[in-house]
Design an enzyme around this catalytic site. Structure first.
Site, mmCIF file in Angstrom:
data_model
loop_
_atom_site.group_PDB
_atom_site.id
_atom_site.type_symbol
_atom_site.label_atom_id
_atom_site.label_comp_id
_atom_site.label_asym_id
_atom_site.label_seq_id
_atom_site.Cartn_x
_atom_site.Cartn_y
_atom_site.Cartn_z
ATOM 1 N N GLU A 52 5.300 7.704 -13.817
ATOM 2 C CA GLU A 52 6.497 8.398 -13.125
ATOM 3 C C GLU A 52 7.786 7.705 -13.435
ATOM 4 O O GLU A 52 7.857 6.607 -14.048
ATOM 5 C CB GLU A 52 6.094 7.929 -11.793
ATOM 6 C CG GLU A 52 4.832 8.700 -10.936
ATOM 7 C CD GLU A 52 4.539 8.308 -9.936
ATOM 8 O OE1 GLU A 52 4.034 8.975 -9.039
ATOM 9 O OE2 GLU A 52 4.649 7.111 -9.401
ATOM 10 N N CYS A 80 14.779 4.798 -13.295
ATOM 11 C CA CYS A 80 13.966 3.879 -13.279
ATOM 12 C C CYS A 80 12.746 4.063 -14.187
ATOM 13 O O CYS A 80 12.095 5.149 -13.674
ATOM 14 C CB CYS A 80 13.357 3.650 -11.473
ATOM 15 S SG CYS A 80 12.038 2.498 -11.545
ATOM 16 N N CYS A 107 -0.660 -1.354 -15.215
ATOM 17 C CA CYS A 107 -0.399 -2.686 -15.435
ATOM 18 C C CYS A 107 -1.329 -3.706 -15.230
ATOM 19 O O CYS A 107 -2.227 -3.467 -14.382
ATOM 20 C CB CYS A 107 0.931 -2.883 -14.539
ATOM 21 S SG CYS A 107 1.618 -4.738 -14.917
ATOM 22 N N CYS A 117 -0.565 -7.414 -9.668
ATOM 23 C CA CYS A 117 0.085 -8.230 -8.417
ATOM 24 C C CYS A 117 -0.580 -7.643 -7.054
ATOM 25 O O CYS A 117 -0.601 -6.440 -7.183
ATOM 26 C CB CYS A 117 1.652 -8.101 -8.356
ATOM 27 S SG CYS A 117 2.350 -8.887 -10.042
HETATM 28 N N1 SAH Z 1 6.541 -5.252 -13.771
HETATM 29 C C1 SAH Z 1 7.792 -5.474 -13.716
HETATM 30 C C2 SAH Z 1 8.516 -4.226 -13.243
HETATM 31 C C3 SAH Z 1 7.930 -3.058 -12.476
HETATM 32 S S1 SAH Z 1 7.743 -3.677 -10.910
HETATM 33 C C4 SAH Z 1 7.949 -6.383 -12.543
HETATM 34 O O1 SAH Z 1 6.988 -6.858 -11.787
HETATM 35 O O2 SAH Z 1 9.144 -7.096 -12.435
HETATM 36 C C5 SAH Z 1 9.292 -3.604 -10.159
HETATM 37 C C6 SAH Z 1 9.795 -4.261 -8.907
HETATM 38 O O3 SAH Z 1 9.028 -3.546 -7.886
HETATM 39 C C7 SAH Z 1 9.291 -5.726 -8.952
HETATM 40 O O4 SAH Z 1 10.202 -6.587 -8.536
HETATM 41 C C8 SAH Z 1 8.039 -5.439 -8.159
HETATM 42 O O5 SAH Z 1 7.773 -6.918 -7.565
HETATM 43 C C9 SAH Z 1 8.479 -4.735 -7.071
HETATM 44 N N2 SAH Z 1 7.193 -4.118 -6.303
HETATM 45 C C10 SAH Z 1 6.057 -3.936 -6.815
HETATM 46 N N3 SAH Z 1 5.345 -3.591 -5.824
HETATM 47 C C11 SAH Z 1 6.093 -3.435 -4.624
HETATM 48 C C12 SAH Z 1 6.066 -2.988 -3.085
HETATM 49 N N4 SAH Z 1 4.761 -2.382 -2.968
HETATM 50 N N5 SAH Z 1 7.003 -3.087 -2.370
HETATM 51 C C13 SAH Z 1 8.152 -3.266 -2.812
HETATM 52 N N6 SAH Z 1 8.509 -3.952 -3.976
HETATM 53 C C14 SAH Z 1 7.556 -3.884 -4.849
HETATM 54 FE FE1 SF4 Z 2 2.730 -5.075 -13.056
HETATM 55 FE FE2 SF4 Z 2 3.179 -6.900 -10.945
HETATM 56 FE FE3 SF4 Z 2 5.219 -5.488 -11.915
HETATM 57 FE FE4 SF4 Z 2 3.241 -4.211 -10.332
HETATM 58 S S1 SF4 Z 2 4.846 -5.737 -9.852
HETATM 59 S S2 SF4 Z 2 4.119 -3.451 -12.158
HETATM 60 S S3 SF4 Z 2 1.510 -5.410 -11.112
HETATM 61 S S4 SF4 Z 2 3.990 -6.967 -13.195
#
Ligand code: SAH
Ligand code: SF4
Length: 380
Positions: A92, A105, A112, A116
């Site tokens: 996306e 974005c 991934c 997380c």
């Molecule tokens: N992998 C990278 C970039 C993609 S995620 C990273 O983790 O930084 C982009 C942002 O969205 C990150 O700061 C992540 O922590 C946040 N994010 C992920 N899941 C989320 C959620 N369910 N609600 C709000 N922010 C979220």
């Molecule tokens: Fe991957 Fe964590 Fe970023 Fe989600 S928030 S894209 S799981 S690194």
């Protein structure tokens, strides 16, 4: 032999490819400008390009767009596209218009592998890295599509900012990422300022160091917890690169960074990481071991965007405000991110695309959901 996708090259790469065809660098510059500045997908359109080069390119090379599956537009103007990248994977891309800027974005991986707990992409598992061409094709498509759709005039740009905050961990796809970033920055490409291209990472320390040397752009670090105990649970990569190392790497990144601060992203999870005491622990964390020199930083508090499988809840607004106040009173600039596009599941962490999980993440994620007291900081 299958044709070469010219979107896979930054300008140096394209110059090397053209050299292999017996062509000078200025021809590569012309070609690069046709592709990225004018959005040409077809060599016959490239009127000032030597016919001999067009003939060499025909059949040997192509400009490979992504196959669009769908488009959704939010009431707030946010647009989300879903692209098919083959073998059952889809990624996306989200466009977020604001008064003074247009932000794209961009995704870096199908799925991934970091996993997380609060992230919808992480829950889906990992399929594969995107190629440079697949990363830049998201910008190539969005910029040229939006120029027409928004009826922009000559010289006007639809996208002024790129954030690598779509699906995936960009620093776990480093080799493909860097040429894509270079194309975004190149004056013959998209000409974006380094300050307006942001790599967001969950903290791949050695790659933060490499990015500083290879292609320093703005850096956002997804922190989400003030202590290793809690961060190990929320962002499993922390077990490999703990907070002290991450802070050190942030400090050293700033020596080359285009901005004089790191943005720390912090997703506010009800009852997990949102207590005022945890804000105080964050202040101590960024202050460093002897409280000698604070990591120059800003905090961006992200309201958690829930999705069914997470079992986690968004922190109430007053708790987020109280948390922000603690940081602000310590002199740390703190903002609360406005959620955009959540009516079309385009908000942070809601991007799920379609991923053939090749890592069994979904099984690993079905552990009982965490609720912890800040004092214990251990998850079951
Ligand atoms: N992998 C990278 C970039 C993609 S995620 C990273 O983790 O930084 C982009 C942002 O969205 C990150 O700061 C992540 O922590 C946040 N994010 C992920 N899941 C989320 C959620 N369910 N609600 C709000 N922010 C979220
Ligand atoms: Fe991957 Fe964590 Fe970023 Fe989600 S928030 S894209 S799981 S690194």
């Amino acid at each position: 032999m299958s044709p070469v996708n010219l979107l896979d090259f930054d300008l140096d790469g394209l110059a090397a490819y053209c050299e292999g065809l017996g062509e000078k660098r200025f021809r590569a510059v012309q070609l690069f400008r046709w592709i990225h500045q004018k959005g040409a997908a077809d060599f016959t359109q490239m009127s000032d390009l030597a016919k001999s080069l067009r003939d060499k390119l025909a059949g040997a090379a192509l400009i490979q767009p992504l196959a669009q599956i769908s488009e959704q537009a939010s009431a707030d103007g946010t647009i989300k596209w879903l692209f098919d990248v083959g073998n059952g994977d889809a990624v996306e891309t989200v466009f977020i218009p604001e008064d003074d800027r247009g932000t794209l974005c961009v995704s870096s991986q199908a799925g991934c592998a970091v996993g997380c707990r609060f992230c919808s992409t992480g829950h889906q598992g990992f399929s594969r890295n995107l190629s440079t061409g697949e990363i830049i094709a998201q910008l190539w498509f969005a910029e040229h599509h939006l120029r027409q759709r928004l009826k922009l005039g000559v010289g006007e740009r639809a996208i002024s900012n790129v954030v690598m905050m779509g699906m995936g961990e960009p620093l776990q796809n480093y080799t493909a990422l860097v040429p894509a970033l270079r194309t975004m920055l190149d004056d013959h490409g998209y000409g974006l300022s380094r300050r307006r291209v942001t790599v967001s990472t969950s903290g791949v320390v050695p790659m933060i160091d490499r990015l500083r040397d290879d292609c320093p752009v703005a850096l956002a670090v997804s922190l989400h917890a003030p202590t290793d105990g809690l961060r190990d649970q929320l962002v499993p990569l922390n077990r490999k690169y703990p907070l002290a190392e991450l802070m050190q790497s942030c400090r050293s990144y700033l020596a080359a960074a285009p901005r004089d601060f790191i943005t720390f992203e912090y997703c506010m999870l009800d009852g997990v990481n949102d207590a005022p005491e945890q804000a105080r622990q964050l202040i101590a964390l960024v202050a460093g071991p002897r409280a000698a020199e604070r990591v120059p930083c800003k905090f961006n508090l992200i309201p958690f965007n829930p999705f069914p499988a997470s079992g986690l809840k968004r922190s109430p607004r007053d708790r987020v405000l109280a948390f922000a106040k603690v940081l602000q009173e310590a002199g740390i600039v703190t903002t609360i991110r406005k959620t955009r596009g959540d009516d079309i599941d385009a908000a942070c962490g809601q991007l799920a695309g379609e991923v053939q999980d090749r890592t069994n993440a979904q099984k690993r994620m079905t552990r009982p959901v965490i609720r912890i007291e800040p004092s214990t900081q251990e998850l079951p």
